[in-house]
Design a protein around this motif. Structure first.
Motif, PDB file in Angstrom:
ATOM      1  N   UNK A   1       0.837  -1.209   0.000  1.00 44.08           N
ATOM      2  CA  UNK A   1       0.000   0.000   0.000  1.00 44.08           C
ATOM      3  C   UNK A   1       0.866   1.250   0.000  1.00 44.08           C
ATOM      4  N   UNK A   2       1.918   1.261   0.801  1.00 45.29           N
ATOM      5  CA  UNK A   2       2.805   2.433   0.853  1.00 45.29           C
ATOM      6  C   UNK A   2       3.488   2.656  -0.490  1.00 45.29           C
ATOM      7  N   UNK A   3       3.983   1.585  -1.102  1.00 49.49           N
ATOM      8  CA  UNK A   3       4.679   1.726  -2.378  1.00 49.49           C
ATOM      9  C   UNK A   3       3.739   2.185  -3.487  1.00 49.49           C
ATOM     10  N   UNK A   4       2.541   1.613  -3.543  1.00 53.11           N
ATOM     11  CA  UNK A   4       1.582   2.015  -4.573  1.00 53.11           C
ATOM     12  C   UNK A   4       1.143   3.459  -4.377  1.00 53.11           C
ATOM     13  N   UNK A   5       1.061   3.889  -3.124  1.00 52.51           N
ATOM     14  CA  UNK A   5       0.766   5.301  -2.858  1.00 52.51           C
ATOM     15  C   UNK A   5       1.862   6.187  -3.431  1.00 52.51           C
ATOM     16  N   UNK A   6       3.115   5.824  -3.181  1.00 50.58           N
ATOM     17  CA  UNK A   6       4.234   6.628  -3.655  1.00 50.58           C
ATOM     18  C   UNK A   6       4.345   6.615  -5.177  1.00 50.58           C
ATOM     19  N   UNK A   7       4.037   5.480  -5.802  1.00 52.16           N
ATOM     20  CA  UNK A   7       4.080   5.415  -7.263  1.00 52.16           C
ATOM     21  C   UNK A   7       3.092   6.397  -7.884  1.00 52.16           C
ATOM     22  N   UNK A   8       1.908   6.493  -7.307  1.00 54.04           N
ATOM     23  CA  UNK A   8       0.968   7.518  -7.715  1.00 54.04           C
ATOM     24  C   UNK A   8       0.126   7.228  -8.944  1.00 54.04           C
ATOM     25  N   UNK A   9       0.336   6.079  -9.581  1.00 52.83           N
ATOM     26  CA  UNK A   9      -0.409   5.807 -10.822  1.00 52.83           C
ATOM     27  C   UNK A   9      -1.126   4.464 -10.797  1.00 52.83           C
ATOM     28  N   UNK A  10      -1.246   3.869  -9.619  1.00 48.67           N
ATOM     29  CA  UNK A  10      -1.771   2.497  -9.544  1.00 48.67           C
ATOM     30  C   UNK A  10      -2.996   2.435  -8.644  1.00 48.67           C
ATOM     31  N   UNK A  11      -3.980   3.289  -8.931  1.00 46.63           N
ATOM     32  CA  UNK A  11      -5.160   3.370  -8.085  1.00 46.63           C
ATOM     33  C   UNK A  11      -5.940   2.072  -7.982  1.00 46.63           C
ATOM     34  N   UNK A  12      -6.103   1.375  -9.101  1.00 48.72           N
ATOM     35  CA  UNK A  12      -6.858   0.118  -9.074  1.00 48.72           C
ATOM     36  C   UNK A  12      -6.152  -0.924  -8.229  1.00 48.72           C
ATOM     37  N   UNK A  13      -4.824  -1.006  -8.403  1.00 47.84           N
ATOM     38  CA  UNK A  13      -4.053  -1.972  -7.623  1.00 47.84           C
ATOM     39  C   UNK A  13      -4.036  -1.587  -6.146  1.00 47.84           C
ATOM     40  N   UNK A  14      -4.021  -0.289  -5.870  1.00 51.05           N
ATOM     41  CA  UNK A  14      -4.060   0.167  -4.482  1.00 51.05           C
ATOM     42  C   UNK A  14      -5.372  -0.238  -3.823  1.00 51.05           C
ATOM     43  N   UNK A  15      -6.478  -0.103  -4.545  1.00 50.05           N
ATOM     44  CA  UNK A  15      -7.763  -0.538  -3.990  1.00 50.05           C
ATOM     45  C   UNK A  15      -7.748  -2.032  -3.683  1.00 50.05           C
ATOM     46  N   UNK A  16      -7.211  -2.825  -4.612  1.00 52.29           N
ATOM     47  CA  UNK A  16      -7.148  -4.270  -4.395  1.00 52.29           C
ATOM     48  C   UNK A  16      -6.340  -4.587  -3.142  1.00 52.29           C
ATOM     49  N   UNK A  17      -5.171  -3.968  -3.002  1.00 50.24           N
ATOM     50  CA  UNK A  17      -4.298  -4.314  -1.882  1.00 50.24           C
ATOM     51  C   UNK A  17      -4.781  -3.711  -0.564  1.00 50.24           C
ATOM     52  N   UNK A  18      -5.549  -2.639  -0.631  1.00 52.23           N
ATOM     53  CA  UNK A  18      -6.170  -2.132   0.597  1.00 52.23           C
ATOM     54  C   UNK A  18      -7.177  -3.147   1.130  1.00 52.23           C
ATOM     55  N   UNK A  19      -8.014  -3.671   0.240  1.00 55.39           N
ATOM     56  CA  UNK A  19      -8.968  -4.706   0.659  1.00 55.39           C
ATOM     57  C   UNK A  19      -8.230  -5.959   1.111  1.00 55.39           C
ATOM     58  N   UNK A  20      -7.162  -6.309   0.398  1.00 53.02           N
ATOM     59  CA  UNK A  20      -6.377  -7.484   0.768  1.00 53.02           C
ATOM     60  C   UNK A  20      -5.789  -7.317   2.163  1.00 53.02           C
TER      61      UNK A  20
ATOM     62  N   UNK B   1       1.367   8.819   6.237  1.00 52.30           N
ATOM     63  CA  UNK B   1       2.806   8.853   6.498  1.00 52.30           C
ATOM     64  C   UNK B   1       3.594   9.112   5.215  1.00 52.30           C
ATOM     65  N   UNK B   2       3.148   8.542   4.123  1.00 52.93           N
ATOM     66  CA  UNK B   2       3.863   8.680   2.852  1.00 52.93           C
ATOM     67  C   UNK B   2       3.819  10.111   2.322  1.00 52.93           C
ATOM     68  N   UNK B   3       2.913  10.939   2.828  1.00 53.80           N
ATOM     69  CA  UNK B   3       2.776  12.309   2.323  1.00 53.80           C
ATOM     70  C   UNK B   3       4.067  13.099   2.400  1.00 53.80           C
ATOM     71  N   UNK B   4       4.865  12.857   3.433  1.00 50.55           N
ATOM     72  CA  UNK B   4       6.119  13.601   3.576  1.00 50.55           C
ATOM     73  C   UNK B   4       7.190  13.146   2.597  1.00 50.55           C
TER      74      UNK B   4
ATOM     75  N   UNK C   1      -0.049  12.662  -4.183  1.00 53.66           N
ATOM     76  CA  UNK C   1      -0.061  11.194  -4.139  1.00 53.66           C
ATOM     77  C   UNK C   1      -0.889  10.686  -2.974  1.00 53.66           C
ATOM     78  N   UNK C   2      -0.768  11.350  -1.828  1.00 56.12           N
ATOM     79  CA  UNK C   2      -1.531  10.935  -0.655  1.00 56.12           C
ATOM     80  C   UNK C   2      -3.025  11.173  -0.847  1.00 56.12           C
TER      81      UNK C   2
END
Length: 271
Positions: A71-90, A107-110, A116-117
């Motif tokens: 979740x942290x990495x996908x947040x930082x990447x900034x272009x993987x919203x669908x995958x972020x949703x999947x891994x949040x549920x996971x 936390x990743x905002x800084x 991205x956050x």
């Protein structure tokens, strides 16, 4: 391919399929349908087998922490919203709480920035929609932390920074005072005084999340080294640092993982 190699691949796929079903809550993972639709069903099975069957089952980083890392990495990447949703549920399916996921993204905002956050928080909101409400968390006991009782934001930030980074963090701040003293103050006051001192994630988890964000960014090797030191300073292990990087090779790319492993090697040698 030999019969033995085929058996190994089949076993990895079976193990990976079982795990991705647990993570995603569906008997037929959508990713397999996607690969099949473009004539690459075999490659889809290889991906599931290698990533979920092999890498996710490596020791050294428990499944809930692997999801926080993802979740942290996908947040930082900034272009993987669908995958972020999947891994949040996971993450929820393997024992993480909504509060932990929200804290990881905040936390990743800084490190990856507020756009991205904000995008990631929107993805979390979509992931949580329609799910049963969580039971209210019990009131957290006041932790015995170095910044306990410190009201001044700057002093609170210094206490948190020293706990995580030791002298390294202070050297970074000191190195900015001749050109951008306000930037040094922002790092101490906001990143450490406001973000690091929030509840719901331990310092060890925050450093694992930070390492994930720095690996994903790919442009923050000096900061990555500081935070690998930080993870070790707050009770994390070299194995956890290495496993975090290896896990992210499949989300951020092998070049990012290779660079991060080289940084980890330097840190371990210095200690």
């Amino acid at each position: 391919m030999s019969d033995l190699q085929q058996q190994d691949r089949s076993a990895s796929f079976a193990q990976g399929l079982k795990l991705i079903q647990q993570l995603g809550g569906a008997d037929r993972p959508a990713v397999l349908d996607l690969f099949e639709s473009i004539g690459e069903a075999e490659f889809g099975e290889q991906c599931v087998g290698f990533i979920y069957g092999d890498v996710y089952h490596r020791p050294g980083l428990p499944l809930p922490e692997r999801q926080l890392v993802t979740v942290a990495a996908l947040t930082a990447l900034g272009y993987a919203g669908s995958q972020l949703q999947f891994h949040a549920k996971a993450a929820l399916n393997v024992g993480c709480t909504r509060r932990q996921l929200i804290e990881a993204v905040i936390h990743v905002s800084s490190f990856a920035g507020f756009p991205a956050t904000l995008n990631a928080l929107g993805a979390l909101k979509a992931a949580f929609a329609g799910l049963p409400e969580e039971e209210p968390a019990p009131a957290e006991e006041v932790a015995d932390v170095p910044w306990a009782g410190i009201e001044d934001r700057y002093e609170r930030g210094l206490a948190a920074m020293r706990a995580v980074d030791g002298e390294a963090g202070e050297k970074v701040a000191a190195g900015l005072r001749d050109i951008a003293p306000d930037l040094a103050a922002y790092i101490v006051e906001f990143t450490f005084g406001e973000i690091y001192t929030r509840p719901h994630l331990s310092l060890r988890h925050r450093e694992i999340v930070t390492i994930a964000a720095c690996v994903a960014l790919g442009t923050a090797l000096p900061q990555l080294k500081v935070h690998i030191h930080g993870l070790l300073n707050v009770g994390g292990t070299e194995q956890e640092a290495v496993e975090t990087v290896l896990h992210l090779a499949f989300y951020c790319g092998f070049p990012a993982a290779l660079n991060a492993i080289a940084a980890a090697r330097e840190v371990f040698a210095q200690r």
